[in-house]
Design a protein around this motif. Structure first.
Motif, short mmCIF file in Angstrom:
data_model
loop_
_atom_site.label_atom_id
_atom_site.label_comp_id
_atom_site.label_asym_id
_atom_site.label_seq_id
_atom_site.Cartn_x
_atom_site.Cartn_y
_atom_site.Cartn_z
N CYS A 109 -9.52 20.98 33.16
CA CYS A 109 -9.22 20.74 34.57
C CYS A 109 -7.81 21.21 34.83
O CYS A 109 -7.06 21.52 33.90
CB CYS A 109 -9.38 19.25 34.93
SG CYS A 109 -8.33 18.13 33.98
N GLY A 110 -7.41 21.25 36.10
CA GLY A 110 -6.06 21.69 36.41
C GLY A 110 -5.84 21.76 37.90
O GLY A 110 -6.76 21.57 38.70
N SER A 111 -4.60 22.04 38.27
CA SER A 111 -4.25 22.18 39.68
C SER A 111 -2.88 22.82 39.79
O SER A 111 -2.13 22.91 38.82
CB SER A 111 -4.27 20.83 40.39
OG SER A 111 -3.05 20.13 40.21
N SER A 112 -2.56 23.24 41.01
CA SER A 112 -1.20 23.66 41.27
C SER A 112 -0.28 22.44 41.23
O SER A 112 -0.75 21.31 41.32
CB SER A 112 -1.11 24.35 42.64
OG SER A 112 -1.50 23.45 43.66
N GLY A 158 -3.30 17.39 40.99
CA GLY A 158 -4.61 17.41 41.64
C GLY A 158 -5.76 17.62 40.68
O GLY A 158 -6.88 17.93 41.11
N SER A 159 -5.53 17.48 39.39
CA SER A 159 -6.60 17.68 38.40
C SER A 159 -7.65 16.58 38.51
O SER A 159 -7.37 15.47 38.95
CB SER A 159 -6.02 17.68 36.98
OG SER A 159 -5.07 18.72 36.82
N ASP A 160 -8.87 16.92 38.10
CA ASP A 160 -9.98 15.97 38.13
C ASP A 160 -9.76 14.90 37.06
O ASP A 160 -9.83 15.19 35.86
CB ASP A 160 -11.29 16.72 37.85
CG ASP A 160 -12.51 15.82 37.88
OD1 ASP A 160 -12.36 14.58 37.93
OD2 ASP A 160 -13.63 16.36 37.84
N PRO A 161 -9.47 13.65 37.45
CA PRO A 161 -9.17 12.62 36.45
C PRO A 161 -10.36 12.29 35.57
O PRO A 161 -10.19 11.91 34.41
CB PRO A 161 -8.75 11.41 37.30
CG PRO A 161 -9.38 11.64 38.63
CD PRO A 161 -9.40 13.12 38.82
N HIS A 162 -11.59 12.43 36.09
CA HIS A 162 -12.77 12.12 35.29
C HIS A 162 -12.97 13.16 34.18
O HIS A 162 -13.29 12.81 33.04
CB HIS A 162 -14.01 12.05 36.19
CG HIS A 162 -13.92 10.98 37.24
ND1 HIS A 162 -14.02 9.64 36.93
CD2 HIS A 162 -13.72 11.05 38.57
CE1 HIS A 162 -13.89 8.92 38.04
NE2 HIS A 162 -13.70 9.74 39.05
N ALA A 163 -12.76 14.43 34.51
CA ALA A 163 -12.85 15.48 33.49
C ALA A 163 -11.75 15.30 32.46
O ALA A 163 -11.97 15.49 31.25
CB ALA A 163 -12.76 16.85 34.15
N PHE A 164 -10.56 14.93 32.92
CA PHE A 164 -9.43 14.71 32.02
C PHE A 164 -9.74 13.59 31.04
O PHE A 164 -9.57 13.74 29.82
CB PHE A 164 -8.19 14.38 32.86
CG PHE A 164 -6.98 13.99 32.05
CD1 PHE A 164 -6.21 14.95 31.42
CD2 PHE A 164 -6.60 12.65 31.94
CE1 PHE A 164 -5.09 14.59 30.68
CE2 PHE A 164 -5.48 12.29 31.22
CZ PHE A 164 -4.72 13.26 30.58
N MET A 165 -10.19 12.45 31.54
CA MET A 165 -10.46 11.31 30.68
C MET A 165 -11.64 11.56 29.75
O MET A 165 -11.65 11.11 28.60
CB MET A 165 -10.71 10.06 31.52
CG MET A 165 -9.46 9.48 32.17
SD MET A 165 -8.14 9.09 30.99
CE MET A 165 -8.97 7.94 29.90
N ALA A 166 -12.63 12.31 30.23
CA ALA A 166 -13.77 12.65 29.37
C ALA A 166 -13.31 13.49 28.18
O ALA A 166 -13.81 13.32 27.06
CB ALA A 166 -14.83 13.39 30.18
N ALA A 167 -12.36 14.39 28.40
CA ALA A 167 -11.84 15.23 27.31
C ALA A 167 -11.09 14.37 26.30
O ALA A 167 -11.23 14.55 25.08
CB ALA A 167 -10.94 16.32 27.87
N LEU A 168 -10.27 13.44 26.80
CA LEU A 168 -9.54 12.56 25.89
C LEU A 168 -10.50 11.65 25.14
O LEU A 168 -10.31 11.39 23.94
CB LEU A 168 -8.52 11.71 26.66
CG LEU A 168 -7.10 12.30 26.74
CD1 LEU A 168 -7.09 13.63 27.48
CD2 LEU A 168 -6.15 11.33 27.42
#
Length: 235
Positions: free
Chosen positions: A155-158, A217-227
């Motif tokens: 995930c990511g964002s500006s 602005g990254s997707d927190p759900h995708a971030f937490m799923a990766a962790l």
């Protein structure tokens, strides 16, 4: 682990300072300041988590594998050695960019006029033996933070200002190129900051971790799923 994501345990700073830790079973994922994470990882029961390897996130470490992607001249020197260098001749400019080698920001990173360097060095003389990065300045139009796991974009964002925009495919591909190089050195999870510059080039700004780095602005759900996936894999 899913319950932890849905119902996180919040630690107050006073509890961190006093070492009052909750009774929990792992694997766990920690997210907070570097101050908190450094202390949490020392706890024998809770220190089994996805934690950043701070020594590997020093510029002096990851520049070895990513220097060509910086697309600018950078040098590592002790702070006290800055004035002994022919900076104007080397950088062909009266300005340079300085930052700490470490992700612990010993002083504010930024552009400095060469004429102001003596005052700057005096102000931060407590760190005179610390390694710092000297770099030529670049004209950044926009910056993006990308989180990657196992060499793949998550995930990511500006950043740093809203509105937060999604990274383009080109940005994601560059982030994955950096992430693959880091993976070869054992860094499975990382935040990768990239810049789009006025000369049309995309450049690596810096590599960071995941436990203390802002999502913007990254997707927190995708971030937490990766962790979560990394914690399950490692522990």
């Amino acid at each position: 682990m899913r319950a932890f994501i849905d119902h996180p345990v919040i630690l107050e700073r006073e509890n961190v300072l006093r070492g009052r830790w909750p009774q929990l079973d792992g694997p766990l994922v920690g997210y907070g300041t570097m101050f908190t994470m450094t202390r949490l990882r020392r706890h024998p029961q809770l220190g089994r988590a996805v934690f950043d390897d701070y020594p590997m996130l020093r510029c002096s470490a990851y520049y070895r594998w990513t220097y060509d992607l910086l697309k600018r001249n950078c040098f590592l020197v002790p702070l006290k050695g800055v004035l002994s260098l022919p900076l104007e001749r080397v950088f062909q400019s009266d300005r340079i960019f300085l930052r700490s080698d470490s992700n612990y920001k010993l002083f504010p990173a930024g552009v400095q006029q060469l004429s102001a360097l003596p005052e700057f060095l005096n102000r931060y003389s407590d760190y005179q033996n610390e390694l710092i990065v000297l770099s030529e300045t670049i004209d950044i139009e926009s910056e993006f933070r990308c989180f990657c796991r196992h060499g793949q974009y998550v995930c990511g964002s500006s950043y740093p200002e809203a509105p937060f925009l999604s990274p383009s495919l080109e940005i994601r591909r560059l982030a994955e190129e950096v992430a693959r190089r880091l993976l070869e050195q054992g860094i499975c999870l990382a935040s990768i900051d990239l810049a789009c510059c006025s000369d049309g080039h995309m450049r690596l700004v810096e590599v960071g971790g995941v436990n203390s780095w802002g999502l913007y602005g990254s997707d927190p759900h995708a971030f937490m799923a990766a962790l979560e996936a990394q914690a399950q894999e490692e522990y």
